[in-house]
Design an enzyme around this catalytic site. Structure first.
Site, PDB file in Angstrom:
ATOM      1  N   SER A  14       0.853  -1.331   0.031  1.00  0.00           N
ATOM      2  CA  SER A  14      -0.076   0.169   0.028  1.00  0.00           C
ATOM      3  C   SER A  14       0.932   1.165   0.177  1.00  0.00           C
ATOM      4  CB  SER A  14      -0.843   0.050   1.395  1.00  0.00           C
ATOM      5  OG  SER A  14      -1.580   1.175   1.459  1.00  0.00           O
ATOM      6  N   HIS A  41      -2.576  -1.340  -3.276  1.00  0.00           N
ATOM      7  CA  HIS A  41      -3.666  -0.386  -3.109  1.00  0.00           C
ATOM      8  C   HIS A  41      -3.596   0.620  -4.150  1.00  0.00           C
ATOM      9  CE1 HIS A  41      -3.986  -2.133   1.370  1.00  0.00           C
ATOM     10  NE2 HIS A  41      -4.375  -2.913   0.257  1.00  0.00           N
ATOM     11  N   ASP A 133      -4.483  -4.850   5.828  1.00  0.00           N
ATOM     12  CA  ASP A 133      -4.774  -5.736   4.733  1.00  0.00           C
ATOM     13  C   ASP A 133      -3.580  -6.678   4.475  1.00  0.00           C
ATOM     14  OD1 ASP A 133      -6.089  -6.796   2.450  1.00  0.00           O
ATOM     15  OD2 ASP A 133      -5.342  -5.349   1.345  1.00  0.00           O
TER      16      ASP A 133
END
Length: 494
Positions: A14, A41, A133
């Site tokens: 991310s 992401h 995540d």
């Protein structure tokens, strides 16, 4: 290339992930049987430049994933913005993200499908990023026999994702970003070694003994292939080839014994797994409840409950049936396992979105609170379930049960162990009690104990033709070699 030779590395990242990926890709060697898939992401409203940026750092082709694309070796695949990526067989698929919450794409979802498709030939790596995540996905990769890695937090621009993965206790290796390329090459090389032929019974007995002495569970009663796969995975993670060297590590390192122990036990479940089977179960639970008077007891038992999704699913079914009358009954749903780490997750009641594949959104909204990209079971359901450590083979069972749910545990038991399980389950059930098994499980030759009433959903009714005889429990004696089965002692019965 044949799937059984292909190793697929999943990379989840991310914020700060671009820098980490650039460092990693600049050092990656071309490996004949290895592919890389990146789930980064991204903003859903801006066209990503990731393919162009990453292509400048490596000689390995970097391409954007298209729906239905076959995975090829020596290729790096980049997930486009505003889509989820999943793996089925050797093919990559994309789907539009419908939910407004959670990261995009979901690393958890991607890793879970990667694990199902490539199992021991999957490597899941969490790089720099905020949030958590990927933590659930790491567990899925490990459960299927893959290798799990986290970027060393000190080398990550944002350490949230690596730390969340590490905190699951399911990460095999924590590696600085500038050392990760060599680590991947070494692991892929070691995955090509087949140790199963050299893993003879004498060596296995040594490993069983160490596990028993440290954790009190006799894994010689489990299917050999299951144990062998887990041992092979640990050798690959440690980058060693000698079984004698591994045994020495086990004897010198309680930490490694614990890692192997939890590797053997780890499993992945989900809410209402096999939805059609749970739909059938709901109808049979209704028949149980018809015979219950208000104020009476309802006693269910989820054996091998792992992280708790199955037990909570059954509690939700009860709530759906009884509605506001649920408080009129004395409900006890026992949920047990010998995996203490899984039980911690179960008691917390907090899950990632990958646990809810195919679950009706109305059910999710009714029984869960959404916390960022996690879902927390509501108190009214949590209070129906009692989680505890319990070994079905050696500990006295709960009794007078209306339902036993034991799904996807027996597939790991040897025939000998299965033959001990069914009499115990039969003894624990009431005269009208039901047994709910996983879709790949059966009662074998125990038709004298259970009558199949829903073959597809694997629901069985206990049969009683006379006085119930206490079955034999496994007696874990202080001497590993003297373990034996003994009758249940009435004073121990719960």
């Amino acid at each position: 290339m044949a799937k059984d030779n292909l190793v697929v590395v999943g990379l989840g990242s991310s914020a700060g992930g671009l820098e980490a990926l650039q460092i990693l890709l600049s050092q990656l060697p071309e490996i004949e049987n290895c592919s890389y898939i990146i789930a980064q992401h991204l903003s859903p409203t801006h066209k990503s430049m990731m393919v162009d940026l990453l292509s400048r750092t490596t000689n390995i082709p970097v391409i954007e994933v298209k729906n239905g694309l076959k995975i090829r070796p020596k290729t790096i695949y980049m997930t486009p913005e505003n889509t989820d990526i999943y793996v089925k067989g050797t093919t990559l698929y994309l789907k539009t993200i419908e939910q407004s919450f959670g990261p995009k794409p979901s690393v958890n979802y991607f890793f879970s499908t990667l694990a199902q498709s490539f199992q021991a030939r999957a490597i899941g790596i969490i790089l720099s990023g905020t949030g958590s995540d990927g933590a659930y996905g790491i567990r899925a990769v490990k459960a299927e026999g893959g290798i799990t890695i986290a970027q060393a937090p000190a080398t990550a621009k944002y350490d949230g994702m690596p730390l969340s993965a590490i905190n699951t206790g399911k990460v095999d290796l924590v590696v600085p970003i500038d050392k990760l390329a060599n680590e991947i090459a070494s692991i892929v090389s070691s995955l090509g070694k087949n140790l199963q032929l050299s893993l003879n019974d004498r060596i296995l007995q040594q490993i069983y003994r160490v596990l028993f002495e440290e954790h009190g569970v006799d894994f010689s009663l489990y299917k050999k292939n299951t144990i062998v796969r887990r041992i092979e995975r640990r050798l690959a993670a440690l980058k060693i080839e000698s079984l004698q060297e591994y045994i020495k590590i086990l004897e010198d390192s309680p930490e490694e014994v614990t890692l192997l122990y939890y590797d053997i036990l780890i499993g992945v479940t989900a809410f209402f797994r096999d939805h059609d089977a749970f739909d059938k179960l709901k109808e049979y639970i209704k028949t149980i409840l018809v015979k219950k008077e208000q104020g009476g007891e309802i006693r269910f038992w989820s054996i091998g409950c792992s992280t708790g999704e199955e037990a909570y699913s059954i509690a939700i079914i009860l709530s759906e049936i009884l509605k506001d009358k649920i408080t009129k009954y004395k409900i006890k749903i026992f949920a047990t396992d010998i995996d203490d780490e899984a039980l911690k997750i179960a008691r917390s009641g907090v899950y990632a979105e990958t646990s809810f594949e195919g679950v009706d959104k109305a059910i999710i909204n009714k029984y869960f609170s959404v916390q960022k990209n996690h879902f927390e079971i509501k108190k009214s359901i949590r209070e129906l379930v009692i989680f505890s450590r319990h070994n079905i083979i050696s500990d006295s069972p709960f009794l007078r049960l209306d339902l036993i749910s034991c799904r996807n545990m027996l597939i790991y038991f040897s025939n000998e162990l299965q033959s001990k399980f069914f009499p115990i389950a039969h003894y624990a059930l009431s005269d009208t009690g039901l047994l709910f098994l996983g879709k790949s499980e059966s009662i074998g030759n125990h038709l004298d104990l259970f009558n199949p009433i829903e073959k597809t959903a694997k629901i069985f009714k206990a049969q009683f033709t006379g006085v119930k005889e206490p079955p034999k429990l496994y007696n874990y004696s202080s001497s590993y070699q003297k373990s034996s089965f003994d009758e249940i002692k009435p004073s121990k019965v719960k």
